[in-house]
Design a protein around this motif. Sequence first.
Motif, mmCIF file in Angstrom:
data_model
loop_
_atom_site.group_PDB
_atom_site.id
_atom_site.type_symbol
_atom_site.label_atom_id
_atom_site.label_comp_id
_atom_site.label_asym_id
_atom_site.label_seq_id
_atom_site.Cartn_x
_atom_site.Cartn_y
_atom_site.Cartn_z
ATOM 1 N N ALA A 214 5.510 -22.820 33.470
ATOM 2 C CA ALA A 214 4.181 -22.279 33.292
ATOM 3 C C ALA A 214 4.572 -20.794 32.690
ATOM 4 O O ALA A 214 3.934 -20.321 31.745
ATOM 5 N N LEU B 88 -1.313 -17.060 32.249
ATOM 6 C CA LEU B 88 -0.332 -18.138 32.617
ATOM 7 C C LEU B 88 1.097 -17.628 32.687
ATOM 8 O O LEU B 88 1.684 -18.347 33.659
ATOM 9 N N GLY C 57 2.896 -17.700 36.243
ATOM 10 C CA GLY C 57 4.099 -18.557 36.336
ATOM 11 C C GLY C 57 5.387 -17.980 36.846
ATOM 12 O O GLY C 57 6.247 -18.283 37.937
#
Length: 382
Positions: A99, A150, A154
């Motif tokens: 991610a 994101l 992540g």
Amino acid sequence: MSTTISQTPEPERVARPARLIQNEATTEIPVHLLFRDDIDSVAVPLAPTVVGRRRGTGEQPRVRQGLPGTVRPRPAPEVDPDLVERPARVLPGVAGVLAGTCGVAGCVLTSWWAGVLPKAALAASGGLPESPGAGLGPALWAAYAGAGTLGLFGFGGLARGRTGRAWVLGLFGRYRGTVRRTGLMWVNPLVLRRRVDVRLRHWRSEPMPAVDANGVALRVVVLVAWRVKDTARATLGIEDHEQYLRECVEAALARVLSRLPADVPPAALVKDATLRNTEAVSESLTRLVAADAAPVGLEVFSAQPTRIEYAPEVAAVMQRRRIAALDAQHRDTVLSSVVDSVEDTVTRLTMRGLVELDDYERKALVKDLTVAFCTGRGEVST
């Protein structure tokens, strides 16, 4: 007319002895109760009477005596029953890495599309064509925000689990679970993490003050083997579980040591009913500490005193007392041995017919032998 009234002389009153106590009271006992032949008698419990002191009477007040109440067990500490350790939901670390990589790649592509990517980066990449140079618009800003979020989620959620350590997770004040996994993993970066040591731990206390059954001041060092069994209760159910364990040990130590004396006279044959019996003391101490620490998620394996000594203010006095007791015991042993030897010698001389002694001669012989034996041993002065 005069009337003569003769007055009969009154009988002399018997003088009653003066009361020793001004508020003295007497009670009449029926005569039939003094000559009862009944074997079975009924015991009537009498409540203790309390008499207060009266001024000017000299009467001493009675001590208020009540019936001993029933000993109630100590209430165990209560923790929220719903607060129980449960596993938290986490993802493998690979998911967080993917991610984060996708987020970084999205930011790079958005910058290339907007034409803000430096030429040095284009030259270094080697495979990217010339950017169209569309400029930063609302769509590109939205792409930046999505890709950046994101990437942050992540890489920001990556965590490393270690053997013997656990993570207690909480989100907005609620318990979300415990992570006991090891290795790389991904945890929601919005949750609050608290690291807890769940290994077997040994804690050696500082010298703690205590008293024995005779009220003699002591200093005791305790070694405790324990671990965190329920991370939720140990972390969220109490403010500081280590400080709580110290206080539990100190309280249990005071309760156990106050039941037994620290020492007994040397002549005593029973040594188990003292603090010298460290095995029994350790067992009682472990049982009490484990019962107090279990409701907060702590598991106690052993709590044993490693050193029990007198407090500095009474150590010298108790040492002199111990030496005096040993000396008295030794003297008593020597005297008993001398008396037995004299008795055995006189008995043998008499029974074998070597001497014939009357009472005076027997006493003189016993005295001489006693003096001789004591002088030879050099232990007791005549």
